[in-house]
Structure formats: C-alpha cells, structure tokens
Design a protein around this motif. Sequence first.
Motif, PDB file in Angstrom:
ATOM      1  N   ALA A   1      10.660   8.011  -5.709  1.00  0.00           N
ATOM      2  CA  ALA A   1       9.484   7.355  -6.295  1.00  0.00           C
ATOM      3  C   ALA A   1       9.925   6.794  -7.637  1.00  0.00           C
ATOM      4  CB  ALA A   1       8.356   8.361  -6.475  1.00  0.00           C
ATOM      5  N   ARG A   2       9.696   5.490  -7.822  1.00  0.00           N
ATOM      6  CA  ARG A   2      10.210   4.821  -9.036  1.00  0.00           C
ATOM      7  C   ARG A   2       9.090   4.178  -9.838  1.00  0.00           C
ATOM      8  NH1 ARG A   2      15.783   3.350  -8.717  1.00  0.00           N
ATOM      9  NH2 ARG A   2      16.790   4.231  -6.866  1.00  0.00           N
ATOM     10  N   LEU A   3       9.322   4.068 -11.115  1.00  0.00           N
ATOM     11  CA  LEU A   3       8.331   3.518 -12.023  1.00  0.00           C
ATOM     12  C   LEU A   3       8.482   1.997 -12.165  1.00  0.00           C
ATOM     13  CD1 LEU A   3       6.056   4.002 -14.116  1.00  0.00           C
ATOM     14  CD2 LEU A   3       7.844   4.354 -15.831  1.00  0.00           C
ATOM     15  N   GLY A   4       7.409   1.269 -11.891  1.00  0.00           N
ATOM     16  CA  GLY A   4       7.345  -0.162 -12.226  1.00  0.00           C
ATOM     17  C   GLY A   4       7.865  -1.125 -11.179  1.00  0.00           C
ATOM     18  N   SER A   5       8.979  -0.753 -10.490  1.00  0.00           N
ATOM     19  CA  SER A   5       9.560  -1.645  -9.484  1.00  0.00           C
ATOM     20  C   SER A   5      10.488  -0.832  -8.594  1.00  0.00           C
ATOM     21  CB  SER A   5      10.345  -2.779 -10.141  1.00  0.00           C
ATOM     22  OG  SER A   5      11.609  -2.291 -10.584  1.00  0.00           O
ATOM     23  N   ALA A   6      10.994  -1.492  -7.546  1.00  0.00           N
ATOM     24  CA  ALA A   6      11.912  -0.811  -6.631  1.00  0.00           C
ATOM     25  C   ALA A   6      13.255  -0.500  -7.296  1.00  0.00           C
ATOM     26  CB  ALA A   6      12.131  -1.651  -5.376  1.00  0.00           C
ATOM     27  N   GLU A   7      13.475  -1.059  -8.487  1.00  0.00           N
ATOM     28  CA  GLU A   7      14.704  -0.762  -9.231  1.00  0.00           C
ATOM     29  C   GLU A   7      14.418   0.116 -10.444  1.00  0.00           C
ATOM     30  OE1 GLU A   7      14.083  -4.280  -8.522  1.00  0.00           O
ATOM     31  OE2 GLU A   7      15.116  -3.823  -6.640  1.00  0.00           O
ATOM     32  N   GLY A   8      13.147   0.509 -10.615  1.00  0.00           N
ATOM     33  CA  GLY A   8      12.760   1.258 -11.808  1.00  0.00           C
ATOM     34  C   GLY A   8      13.335   2.668 -11.834  1.00  0.00           C
ATOM     35  N   PRO A   9      13.143   3.369 -12.941  1.00  0.00           N
ATOM     36  CA  PRO A   9      13.658   4.740 -13.057  1.00  0.00           C
ATOM     37  C   PRO A   9      13.004   5.687 -12.039  1.00  0.00           C
ATOM     38  CG  PRO A   9      12.271   4.159 -14.943  1.00  0.00           C
ATOM     39  CD  PRO A   9      12.458   2.905 -14.142  1.00  0.00           C
ATOM     40  N   VAL A  10      13.809   6.642 -11.557  1.00  0.00           N
ATOM     41  CA  VAL A  10      13.341   7.584 -10.540  1.00  0.00           C
ATOM     42  C   VAL A  10      12.474   8.661 -11.183  1.00  0.00           C
ATOM     43  CG1 VAL A  10      14.077   9.312  -8.841  1.00  0.00           C
ATOM     44  CG2 VAL A  10      15.366   7.171  -9.090  1.00  0.00           C
ATOM     45  N   LEU A  11      11.259   8.844 -10.642  1.00  0.00           N
ATOM     46  CA  LEU A  11      10.332   9.843 -11.190  1.00  0.00           C
ATOM     47  C   LEU A  11      10.241  11.094 -10.324  1.00  0.00           C
ATOM     48  CD1 LEU A  11       7.307   7.599 -12.257  1.00  0.00           C
ATOM     49  CD2 LEU A  11       9.199   8.417 -13.676  1.00  0.00           C
ATOM     50  N   ALA A  12      10.533  10.953  -9.028  1.00  0.00           N
ATOM     51  CA  ALA A  12      10.461  12.115  -8.135  1.00  0.00           C
ATOM     52  C   ALA A  12      11.272  11.832  -6.884  1.00  0.00           C
ATOM     53  CB  ALA A  12       9.005  12.411  -7.754  1.00  0.00           C
ATOM     54  N   GLU A  13      11.765  12.908  -6.253  1.00  0.00           N
ATOM     55  CA  GLU A  13      12.585  12.758  -5.055  1.00  0.00           C
ATOM     56  C   GLU A  13      12.081  13.638  -3.921  1.00  0.00           C
ATOM     57  OE1 GLU A  13      16.978  11.611  -6.716  1.00  0.00           O
ATOM     58  OE2 GLU A  13      16.490  13.746  -6.659  1.00  0.00           O
ATOM     59  N   LEU A  14      12.321  13.137  -2.708  1.00  0.00           N
ATOM     60  CA  LEU A  14      11.969  13.853  -1.477  1.00  0.00           C
ATOM     61  C   LEU A  14      13.156  13.695  -0.538  1.00  0.00           C
ATOM     62  CD1 LEU A  14       9.858  15.071   0.597  1.00  0.00           C
ATOM     63  CD2 LEU A  14       9.226  12.701   1.102  1.00  0.00           C
ATOM     64  N   GLU A  15      13.571  14.786   0.093  1.00  0.00           N
ATOM     65  CA  GLU A  15      14.722  14.699   1.004  1.00  0.00           C
ATOM     66  C   GLU A  15      14.257  14.793   2.457  1.00  0.00           C
ATOM     67  OE1 GLU A  15      18.622  16.717   0.135  1.00  0.00           O
ATOM     68  OE2 GLU A  15      18.100  17.698   2.020  1.00  0.00           O
ATOM     69  N   PRO A  16      14.271  13.664   3.187  1.00  0.00           N
ATOM     70  CA  PRO A  16      13.874  13.698   4.597  1.00  0.00           C
ATOM     71  C   PRO A  16      15.070  14.040   5.483  1.00  0.00           C
ATOM     72  CG  PRO A  16      14.252  11.433   3.941  1.00  0.00           C
ATOM     73  CD  PRO A  16      14.603  12.291   2.740  1.00  0.00           C
ATOM     74  N   HIS A  17      14.794  14.763   6.570  1.00  0.00           N
ATOM     75  CA  HIS A  17      15.819  15.037   7.582  1.00  0.00           C
ATOM     76  C   HIS A  17      15.344  14.486   8.909  1.00  0.00           C
ATOM     77  CE1 HIS A  17      18.448  17.656   5.186  1.00  0.00           C
ATOM     78  NE2 HIS A  17      17.333  17.874   4.513  1.00  0.00           N
ATOM     79  N   THR A  18      16.231  13.805   9.616  1.00  0.00           N
ATOM     80  CA  THR A  18      15.855  13.173  10.881  1.00  0.00           C
ATOM     81  C   THR A  18      16.389  14.019  12.037  1.00  0.00           C
ATOM     82  OG1 THR A  18      17.864  11.838  10.786  1.00  0.00           O
ATOM     83  CG2 THR A  18      15.867  10.867   9.868  1.00  0.00           C
ATOM     84  N   PHE A  19      15.562  14.139  13.078  1.00  0.00           N
ATOM     85  CA  PHE A  19      15.951  14.981  14.212  1.00  0.00           C
ATOM     86  C   PHE A  19      15.749  14.255  15.529  1.00  0.00           C
ATOM     87  CE2 PHE A  19      14.455  18.059  10.966  1.00  0.00           C
ATOM     88  CZ  PHE A  19      15.670  18.677  10.729  1.00  0.00           C
ATOM     89  N   SER A  20      16.741  14.368  16.407  1.00  0.00           N
ATOM     90  CA  SER A  20      16.555  13.883  17.777  1.00  0.00           C
ATOM     91  C   SER A  20      15.562  14.806  18.482  1.00  0.00           C
ATOM     92  CB  SER A  20      17.889  13.888  18.517  1.00  0.00           C
ATOM     93  OG  SER A  20      18.423  15.198  18.492  1.00  0.00           O
ATOM     94  N   ARG A  21      14.886  14.292  19.519  1.00  0.00           N
ATOM     95  CA  ARG A  21      13.877  15.093  20.204  1.00  0.00           C
ATOM     96  C   ARG A  21      14.553  16.120  21.126  1.00  0.00           C
ATOM     97  NH1 ARG A  21       8.420  13.418  22.572  1.00  0.00           N
ATOM     98  NH2 ARG A  21       8.972  11.321  21.939  1.00  0.00           N
ATOM     99  N   LEU A  22      14.180  17.383  20.962  1.00  0.00           N
ATOM    100  CA  LEU A  22      14.595  18.438  21.897  1.00  0.00           C
ATOM    101  C   LEU A  22      13.345  18.886  22.627  1.00  0.00           C
ATOM    102  CD1 LEU A  22      16.898  20.689  19.646  1.00  0.00           C
ATOM    103  CD2 LEU A  22      17.620  18.999  21.331  1.00  0.00           C
ATOM    104  N   ARG A  23      13.445  19.031  23.954  1.00  0.00           N
ATOM    105  CA  ARG A  23      12.252  19.394  24.721  1.00  0.00           C
ATOM    106  C   ARG A  23      12.443  20.698  25.460  1.00  0.00           C
ATOM    107  NH1 ARG A  23      12.129  13.841  26.348  1.00  0.00           N
ATOM    108  NH2 ARG A  23      10.196  12.775  25.772  1.00  0.00           N
ATOM    109  N   ILE A  24      11.401  21.511  25.487  1.00  0.00           N
ATOM    110  CA  ILE A  24      11.362  22.633  26.415  1.00  0.00           C
ATOM    111  C   ILE A  24      10.016  22.600  27.146  1.00  0.00           C
ATOM    112  CG2 ILE A  24      13.042  24.142  25.287  1.00  0.00           C
ATOM    113  CD1 ILE A  24      10.959  25.513  23.817  1.00  0.00           C
ATOM    114  N   ALA A  25       9.958  23.290  28.275  1.00  0.00           N
ATOM    115  CA  ALA A  25       8.773  23.212  29.129  1.00  0.00           C
ATOM    116  C   ALA A  25       7.865  24.424  28.915  1.00  0.00           C
ATOM    117  CB  ALA A  25       9.196  23.140  30.595  1.00  0.00           C
TER     118      ALA A  25
END
Length: 379
Positions: free
Chosen positions: A124-148
């Motif tokens: 999350a940045r202040l003022g523009s997409a190049e602005g200073p960073v105010l907060a961070e979030l770390e996303p993790h991506t997962f392939s779908r695993l299925r069980i029945a």
Amino acid sequence: MAIPLEAQAETQYVVPLRFKRAAFTYAGFETPELDTRGYEMGTRPSGWGSSDARGPMLGIMNGQEVRVKIERERLDEAAPVFVTSTNPAIVEITEPENGGPLPASGIFKCKALAGEGDHPVIQARLGSAEGPVLAELEPHTFSRLRIAITPHNVRIDGAGGNGTRASLTRLADILRRVRKIWRPCGIDFTINATINDNITLGSNITDTFDNASTWAGDIRQILGLQRTRLSLPAGTNDQSINMYMIDTFSNPGFVGYGISRDTADSIGSDTGIVINCAGVNGNEVQEERTARTVAHEIGHFLRLKHVEEKNAADAVEYTYGLWQLMYPKSWVPADARIKEFGNGTRARGHLITLKNHQHHSTDGECDTARRSIRDGNWT
Ligand SMILES: [Zn+2]
Ligand SMILES: [Zn+2]
C-alpha cells in the motif's frame, strides 16, 4: 485532518494502514481470512523462499480473485492510497484500475495467476503507485487440491421399529460453506452422491446413537458402513471423507464426532464424521455451526491439532485462538472480542493459519494440511 501521535518511547512503531479481511461475516470464496497474527513472518516451508515483508499473510487459490480491505489507522481520510504487487505475473491487483486511488471502502481486488506458495508482496503506497510504502501484505498462491466427501443419510433401526432416514435439508449449502472455509488454502472438495444406509446399532435404540455405554461399538458400526458397502479389504481405506448423518445422539445437545486416522487406529474403527440432523434442520445458527464442525473435523483428517494442542477442557483463551478453525469447542465464550470475526452466533472462527510462529506448536496449518493431501496419508 491532523492525526494525533503521542511519543511514548525512543523507538515507536506507527501503523498508518492495516490490511484486513474485506467482510467480517461467514466464510466467503471472495473474502478470505487473513493471517494477521503479528508482523513477524515466522518459519517458512522450504518452497516459500525468504521474505523481508512485514505484515499479514493471505492465501489465494490460483485463478481466484479476492477482495481485501485496507483500514486507515493513522492516515488522513483524504490521502490517496495505491496498491501494487511486486510480481503481477503471480498476484495481480485487478481493482481499482492502476492500483488506486482506493475507494472510501478501502477495498481492493487481487487475483492469483500462478505459482505454488509463491509470494510477491502487496504494498500500500502513499499518493501514487510509485509512492512510499505504508503497509505490506504477503500473498501465497496455491494450486487446487481436491478430496472427496461422501455423505450418508443413515436410518437407525432399533427396538422401536424402523427409524426415520436422517438428512440435512440444506446439505448442499452446508458443504458449500465448508468449501469456502478451506478455499484460502487452495483445498477443495468434490461431493459424491449421497448414500442411504440402514443400520441397527448395538444400543438398539430407534433413531438414536448411544453416547454412553455402547459408544465404542456404535461408532465402529456406523463408521464401518462404507467399508461393508464397498467390501474394502483390511489394510485398504476408502479414498473419501465419509460423513454420516444420523437423527440424534442420546446425549442432549451433543452435535457430532470427527474420527481422524489417529483416533480411528486407537479405537479400531474407520475414519469419518457423524453429525446429528435433529435440531439442525431449519436452524440457521446450527447449520452454520455444522458447517464449521465439518470443516474442523476435516482439519483433523489433514493432521491438524487443536490450537496449541489444548483440548476443550483447557482451551486457549486469547483472541486469535478463538478465531481459529482448530479451536477445540463448537462455541466460543460470549465475549466482545469475538464480534469482529464473523460469528455473531458465537460459532468458533474459521482462520486456518498460514504463518508458522515457532512458539506455537500447531502453527503453519495450511502447509500441514496441503502436505497431508500430497502425501496421500489423510485417509
Ligand atoms: Zn477437534
Ligand atoms: Zn504467540
């Protein structure tokens, strides 16, 4: 508008913004829980690489677009905030266009495109997409695993004659809620056709499972239904989670059993879930409670333990413990702290932890559950 800031110490952290779940309601496919337990990132599974981010973690199944909220803590309402991803090929910010400025709701959308446990940083940045960073979030991506999951409508016959066949009138909806709870881990369920079973238990009470004297015998009989039906040889197991719906338990107020592999081995039974239907059908609070119970029991099948290995008798009392799916009790205490996590009905929360804080012996639940499926050792 000025933001008051009182100097309290020589070193002081100021939190201008906070990442939060977009909606504090029941679980939703597009409003995942965030693991907001602290700014430390914890121990990481080998596939997750290293990170210098500080903030919450978010799990997204590949192909899924989700909503996340940014709340202003110490930032003027008028200050424009933009959201960016350090690797849009893995997690892309899809709304607002160009990442900002964020609307007054503070909600943005992001989509998981690729990777397995990979983690760009959402900033999350202040003022523009190049602005200073105010907060961070770390996303993790997962392939779908299925069980029945295999649902069974069980008719318990006994001394009173043939029983009535139990069923959950909103089974499809309840299982959909279970899928929503597990979605941030990329774990999904296929639902097999419902099977009708008839049984006479050792307790011989029409419509009733005896929680008392014949408990062990009754549970072995019910959990053995699928093995008998499929004539499964000893040493092999059915490759689905069998969910047996019965009319009622003899113990009033009792709602269900989840017998995972460890317990099944210790009592000489098969694995499975046994759920009561009387008192659930037509009762929204009980239906939600049932969905969370099933999701919780699935957690046990996937080798998760109760929060910090504390069972119901000495359950943890801190807020995040109550927030977790693996809290040992169906209902959390009536307490103002819990209003925020979407269970005004006081059913346990549904956070499945992504972070692995070393002093919490049961942390890193998402990775543990995924490894159980991958290793094929959950049946
Ligand atoms: Zn449990
Ligand atoms: Zn802690």
